[in-house]
Design an enzyme around this catalytic site. Structure first.
Site, PDB file in Angstrom:
ATOM      1  N   ASP A 167     -19.306  51.681  58.389  1.00 53.42           N
ATOM      2  CA  ASP A 167     -20.411  50.750  58.589  1.00 53.42           C
ATOM      3  C   ASP A 167     -21.420  50.898  57.447  1.00 53.42           C
ATOM      4  O   ASP A 167     -21.788  52.019  57.081  1.00 53.42           O
ATOM      5  CB  ASP A 167     -21.103  51.035  59.923  1.00 53.42           C
ATOM      6  CG  ASP A 167     -22.081  49.941  60.313  1.00 53.42           C
ATOM      7  OD1 ASP A 167     -21.632  48.926  60.866  1.00 53.42           O
ATOM      8  OD2 ASP A 167     -23.288  50.100  60.040  1.00 53.42           O
ATOM      9  N   ASN A 175     -30.127  42.303  53.584  1.00 48.45           N
ATOM     10  CA  ASN A 175     -30.225  40.843  53.724  1.00 48.45           C
ATOM     11  C   ASN A 175     -31.673  40.372  53.681  1.00 48.45           C
ATOM     12  O   ASN A 175     -32.010  39.381  53.020  1.00 48.45           O
ATOM     13  CB  ASN A 175     -29.577  40.395  55.045  1.00 48.45           C
ATOM     14  CG  ASN A 175     -28.073  40.179  54.908  1.00 48.45           C
ATOM     15  OD1 ASN A 175     -27.562  39.887  53.827  1.00 48.45           O
ATOM     16  ND2 ASN A 175     -27.365  40.327  56.009  1.00 48.45           N
ATOM     17  N   GLU A 210     -20.877  43.876  59.049  1.00 51.50           N
ATOM     18  CA  GLU A 210     -20.910  44.845  57.944  1.00 51.50           C
ATOM     19  C   GLU A 210     -20.033  46.062  58.236  1.00 51.50           C
ATOM     20  O   GLU A 210     -20.178  47.106  57.605  1.00 51.50           O
ATOM     21  CB  GLU A 210     -22.353  45.303  57.679  1.00 51.50           C
ATOM     22  CG  GLU A 210     -23.002  46.107  58.787  1.00 51.50           C
ATOM     23  CD  GLU A 210     -23.702  45.254  59.831  1.00 51.50           C
ATOM     24  OE1 GLU A 210     -24.565  45.801  60.543  1.00 51.50           O
ATOM     25  OE2 GLU A 210     -23.381  44.063  59.947  1.00 51.50           O
TER      26      GLU A 210
END
Length: 306
Positions: A167, A175, A210
């Site tokens: 992860d 973002n 992700e």
């Protein structure tokens, strides 16, 4: 009459060879490409392709059937009139040559069409199993591979394996700070790094968002060390998106098969190990030995996102 029978026998062999060629071409290619239909495939498009294949195979089957009828009629004519055997044999030979040439052209065209349709079907199958953003296998492909390997292992004919979940740490902040385009670029670069560092795995996939997943060879500790090498490679080299250098780290959780009735428990153990890595500061590797998540090595300073 002997000559006529020999020629007819040769004609029959020629016809059989042509039928075998057509059947082998279709059968081999369809068998080679046969896979379970995936839920993400556009079934209507695939059905249309298969219907087209059925249409032209039916057409050529009809042509061969008519050719066989013609041979039977000429054979009867030769048998009924021995005096005219030589002209009839010559006529038969000429018809065989013309028919063979025509059928060969049709078979060549069919071969080209089959190649085209096969490539299209391959493309649809590939698209259904591939993550469009990263180019890795998608979750559907991962689940299918996992179930196949687990089933083989339970039957005693397959090998054991390790599940790794990876992860990206604080991806939402990436973002928010750099924008979603930069986030997509980070996903692509991390995916590429994982694929390179975990080369030799049975499968590397984008698990969702992700998160990534890999099915790796055993033993567990060795797989964890390899995952840690991958983690370090990502943390030590800044990624770039839109001219910005972005520091990225990943957390990893691993588990291996135990006496599990289904593939669910090893996934849950890997997930527990991943959460332990997250909760203990991120940018580290935990593996689940069947009892509890265990840290691999000494943790490094987590990458700051503040």
């Amino acid at each position: 009459m002997i000559t006529g029978n020999v020629v007819l026998f040769a004609a029959g062999l020629t016809l059989a060879a042509l039928l075998l060629a057509l059947g082998a071409a279709v059968g081999f290619r369809m068998a080679a490409k046969r896979r379970p239909l995936d839920g993400g495939i556009d079934r209507q498009r695939l059905l249309h392709l298969l219907q087209e294949l059925g249409t032209w195979t039916s057409e050529y089957s009809g042509n061969v059937s008519r050719y066989q009828d013609q041979l039977g009629a000429i054979s009867k004519s030769v048998s009924a009139d021995p005096k005219a055997s030589s002209p009839k044999v010559m006529e038969l030979l000429e018809q065989i040559m013309r028919s063979n040439q025509d059928l060969k052209k049709r078979l060549d065209a069919a071969e080209m069409q089959l190649d085209k349709q096969t490539r299209q079907i391959e493309s649809y199958l590939s698209e259904a199993r591939t993550d469009a953003l990263t180019g890795l296998a998608n979750r559907r492909a991962f689940d299918q591979q996992l179930e196949e390997m687990f089933a083989a292992y339970r039957k005693g004919g397959g090998r054991s394996f390790v599940i790794a979940l990876v992860d990206i740490d604080h991806f939402k902040r990436i973002n928010d700070q750099f924008g979603h385009q930069a986030g997509d670029e980070v996903l692509r670069q991390v995916a590429n790094a994982i694929a390179q560092q975990m080369e030799g795995s049975y499968l590397v996939a984008r698990f969702g968002g992700e998160e990534f997943a890999a099915i790796m060879p055993t033993p567990l500790r060795l797989a964890a060390e390899r995952a840690d090498k991958m983690r370090k490679a990502i943390a030590e080299e800044a990624l770039h998106a839109d001219g910005e250098a972005i520091a990225v780290s990943v957390s990893v959780g691993l588990s291996e098969l135990r006496d599990d009735p289904t593939s669910g428990p090893p996934i849950r153990r890997a997930d527990e190990a991943l959460y332990a890595a997250k909760n203990m500061g991120r940018n580290r590797v935990y593996y689940h030995d069947g009892k509890a998540p265990t840290l691999l090595g000494a943790p490094e300073i987590a990458v700051s996102r503040d």
